[in-house]
Design a protein around this motif. Structure first.
Motif, PDB file in Angstrom:
ATOM      1  N   PHE A 116     -34.626 -40.129  29.113  1.00 48.13           N
ATOM      2  CA  PHE A 116     -34.537 -40.387  27.674  1.00 48.13           C
ATOM      3  C   PHE A 116     -35.386 -41.610  27.278  1.00 48.13           C
ATOM      4  O   PHE A 116     -34.861 -42.628  26.836  1.00 48.13           O
ATOM      5  N   PRO A 117     -36.709 -41.523  27.439  1.00 48.44           N
ATOM      6  CA  PRO A 117     -37.574 -42.677  27.141  1.00 48.44           C
ATOM      7  C   PRO A 117     -37.603 -43.007  25.641  1.00 48.44           C
ATOM      8  O   PRO A 117     -37.430 -42.130  24.798  1.00 48.44           O
ATOM      9  N   ASP A 118     -37.831 -44.280  25.336  1.00 42.45           N
ATOM     10  CA  ASP A 118     -37.953 -44.711  23.944  1.00 42.45           C
ATOM     11  C   ASP A 118     -39.254 -44.213  23.315  1.00 42.45           C
ATOM     12  O   ASP A 118     -39.323 -43.963  22.115  1.00 42.45           O
ATOM     13  N   VAL A 119     -40.291 -44.100  24.152  1.00 38.85           N
ATOM     14  CA  VAL A 119     -41.606 -43.653  23.685  1.00 38.85           C
ATOM     15  C   VAL A 119     -41.934 -42.314  24.332  1.00 38.85           C
ATOM     16  O   VAL A 119     -41.953 -42.200  25.554  1.00 38.85           O
ATOM     17  N   LEU A 120     -42.188 -41.310  23.503  1.00 37.18           N
ATOM     18  CA  LEU A 120     -42.541 -39.988  24.003  1.00 37.18           C
ATOM     19  C   LEU A 120     -44.049 -39.786  23.908  1.00 37.18           C
ATOM     20  O   LEU A 120     -44.648 -40.021  22.856  1.00 37.18           O
ATOM     21  N   GLU A 121     -44.654 -39.356  25.006  1.00 36.90           N
ATOM     22  CA  GLU A 121     -46.084 -39.045  25.044  1.00 36.90           C
ATOM     23  C   GLU A 121     -46.234 -37.534  24.945  1.00 36.90           C
ATOM     24  O   GLU A 121     -45.934 -36.809  25.888  1.00 36.90           O
ATOM     25  N   CYS A 122     -46.677 -37.076  23.809  1.00 38.63           N
ATOM     26  CA  CYS A 122     -46.772 -35.640  23.531  1.00 38.63           C
ATOM     27  C   CYS A 122     -48.243 -35.249  23.500  1.00 38.63           C
ATOM     28  O   CYS A 122     -48.993 -35.680  22.611  1.00 38.63           O
ATOM     29  N   THR A 123     -48.663 -34.430  24.457  1.00 37.80           N
ATOM     30  CA  THR A 123     -50.085 -34.096  24.544  1.00 37.80           C
ATOM     31  C   THR A 123     -50.297 -32.709  25.132  1.00 37.80           C
ATOM     32  O   THR A 123     -49.413 -32.165  25.788  1.00 37.80           O
ATOM     33  N   VAL A 124     -51.466 -32.151  24.855  1.00 38.05           N
ATOM     34  CA  VAL A 124     -51.908 -30.919  25.506  1.00 38.05           C
ATOM     35  C   VAL A 124     -52.739 -31.366  26.709  1.00 38.05           C
ATOM     36  O   VAL A 124     -53.942 -31.629  26.583  1.00 38.05           O
ATOM     37  N   SER A 125     -52.100 -31.483  27.867  1.00 35.57           N
ATOM     38  CA  SER A 125     -52.702 -32.152  29.015  1.00 35.57           C
ATOM     39  C   SER A 125     -54.010 -31.504  29.475  1.00 35.57           C
ATOM     40  O   SER A 125     -54.966 -32.194  29.818  1.00 35.57           O
ATOM     41  N   HIS A 126     -54.065 -30.174  29.468  1.00 37.38           N
ATOM     42  CA  HIS A 126     -55.278 -29.517  29.968  1.00 37.38           C
ATOM     43  C   HIS A 126     -56.460 -29.672  29.030  1.00 37.38           C
ATOM     44  O   HIS A 126     -57.601 -29.391  29.401  1.00 37.38           O
ATOM     45  N   ALA A 127     -56.197 -30.128  27.795  1.00 40.16           N
ATOM     46  CA  ALA A 127     -57.287 -30.297  26.828  1.00 40.16           C
ATOM     47  C   ALA A 127     -57.827 -31.726  26.793  1.00 40.16           C
ATOM     48  O   ALA A 127     -58.856 -31.985  26.176  1.00 40.16           O
ATOM     49  N   VAL A 128     -57.122 -32.647  27.455  1.00 45.14           N
ATOM     50  CA  VAL A 128     -57.567 -34.045  27.464  1.00 45.14           C
ATOM     51  C   VAL A 128     -58.862 -34.164  28.257  1.00 45.14           C
ATOM     52  O   VAL A 128     -58.967 -33.675  29.376  1.00 45.14           O
ATOM     53  N   GLU A 129     -59.830 -34.825  27.657  1.00 46.59           N
ATOM     54  CA  GLU A 129     -61.152 -34.923  28.287  1.00 46.59           C
ATOM     55  C   GLU A 129     -61.766 -36.272  27.967  1.00 46.59           C
ATOM     56  O   GLU A 129     -61.858 -36.657  26.800  1.00 46.59           O
ATOM     57  N   LYS A 130     -62.177 -36.974  28.996  1.00 47.19           N
ATOM     58  CA  LYS A 130     -62.837 -38.254  28.810  1.00 47.19           C
ATOM     59  C   LYS A 130     -64.342 -38.090  29.003  1.00 47.19           C
ATOM     60  O   LYS A 130     -64.800 -37.177  29.675  1.00 47.19           O
ATOM     61  N   ILE A 131     -65.083 -38.991  28.396  1.00 46.51           N
ATOM     62  CA  ILE A 131     -66.538 -38.923  28.493  1.00 46.51           C
ATOM     63  C   ILE A 131     -66.978 -39.283  29.914  1.00 46.51           C
ATOM     64  O   ILE A 131     -66.533 -40.280  30.482  1.00 46.51           O
TER      65      ILE A 131
END
Length: 266
Positions: free
Chosen positions: A66-81
């Motif tokens: 039950f974290p205070d901060v939720l990280e909500c993301t589409v992990s497979h779409a994350v892309e760094k340069i």
């Protein structure tokens, strides 16, 4: 309500902050079944689908924490340069503020420095004219980031000639651009054009609505994604829209949204 929705509802009922990151929309594939006609429609669609994808991937360890901060993301779409391609890319960021954000990071794109950041006019009460005092705290934050070499150039959006002139005269780091919404004026105002030319400020155009992400539209997307949640408890604080473009070719390499929301009273 399915197991995924129940877990998401339980987490959001206890969390205080929600970080939502779409990742590169060009990598969404099956998640993106239609081409939205406006940025507002695109954003609503992105929030809804990101929440849906995140809900489907919740593990029991997270539910137990039950974290205070939720990280909500589409992990497979994350892309760094790719660092080897950095010199060929130009990164742009548009910041829409609902309340003052105290932190800002280049880590999502995996770069040490952003090429250009444009800030939208901060929210003000109905009937109140935007003044330099409204802009100053936000601009000072951006100036600090320029001075610490996190950003190369900073610009504004929807300022008229008087507002832009006041900011230019006060600011230590001068605005290098100003976006103009051509939906509200068919041509560039002559006085704004003359001032921009005199001080080498680039005038850009956009067709975004006055409020790209309203509190109501965010809550609607939240409610549609996770039924029975107390969506009215959540308010968006700030929104970032980013794009990475191949220099000299104008090809979009990556684009997406990042937002932060907070539960009322937390």
């Amino acid at each position: 309500m399915g197991t995924d929705s129940r877990a998401a509802k339980a987490l959001l009922a206890r969390a205080r902050t929600l970080h939502l990151q779409t990742g590169n929309l060009l990598n969404w594939g099956r998640l993106r079944k239609k081409c939205p006609s406006t940025h507002s429609e695109e954003l609503h669609d992105c929030i809804q689908k990101t929440l849906n994808e995140w809900s489907s991937q919740i593990n029991q360890d997270l539910v137990r924490e039950f974290p205070d901060v939720l990280e909500c993301t589409v992990s497979h779409a994350v892309e760094k340069i790719n660092p080897d391609e950095r010199e060929e890319m130009k990164s742009f960021l548009f910041i829409l503020l609902h309340s003052r954000s105290d932190r800002f990071s280049c880590s999502v794109l995996g770069v040490a420095q952003l090429d250009s950041v444009i800030i939208a006019s901060p929210p003000i009460e109905d009937g109140v004219n935007l003044s330099l005092e409204h802009l100053q705290p936000y601009w000072e934050e951006l100036e600090n980031l320029v001075q610490s070499k996190k950003i190369v150039a900073i610009g504004t959006s929807d300022l008229d000639k008087t507002q832009l002139e006041q900011l230019y005269q006060w600011a230590q780091v001068k605005p290098n651009s100003n976006q103009v919404n051509l939906a509200s004026c068919c041509v560039m105002p002559p006085d704004l054009t003359a001032f921009a030319k005199q001080f080498d400020i680039q005038l850009l155009t956009h067709n975004d609505p006055k409020e790209l992400l309203s509190e109501a539209s965010f809550q609607e997307a939240l409610q549609e994604s996770i039924p029975d949640i107390q969506a009215h408890e959540w308010v968006p604080l700030w929104l970032l829209r980013y794009s990475v473009i191949v220099k000299s070719r104008g090809i979009i390499k990556s684009k997406g949204y990042i937002l932060q929301a907070k539960r009322r009273g937390s």
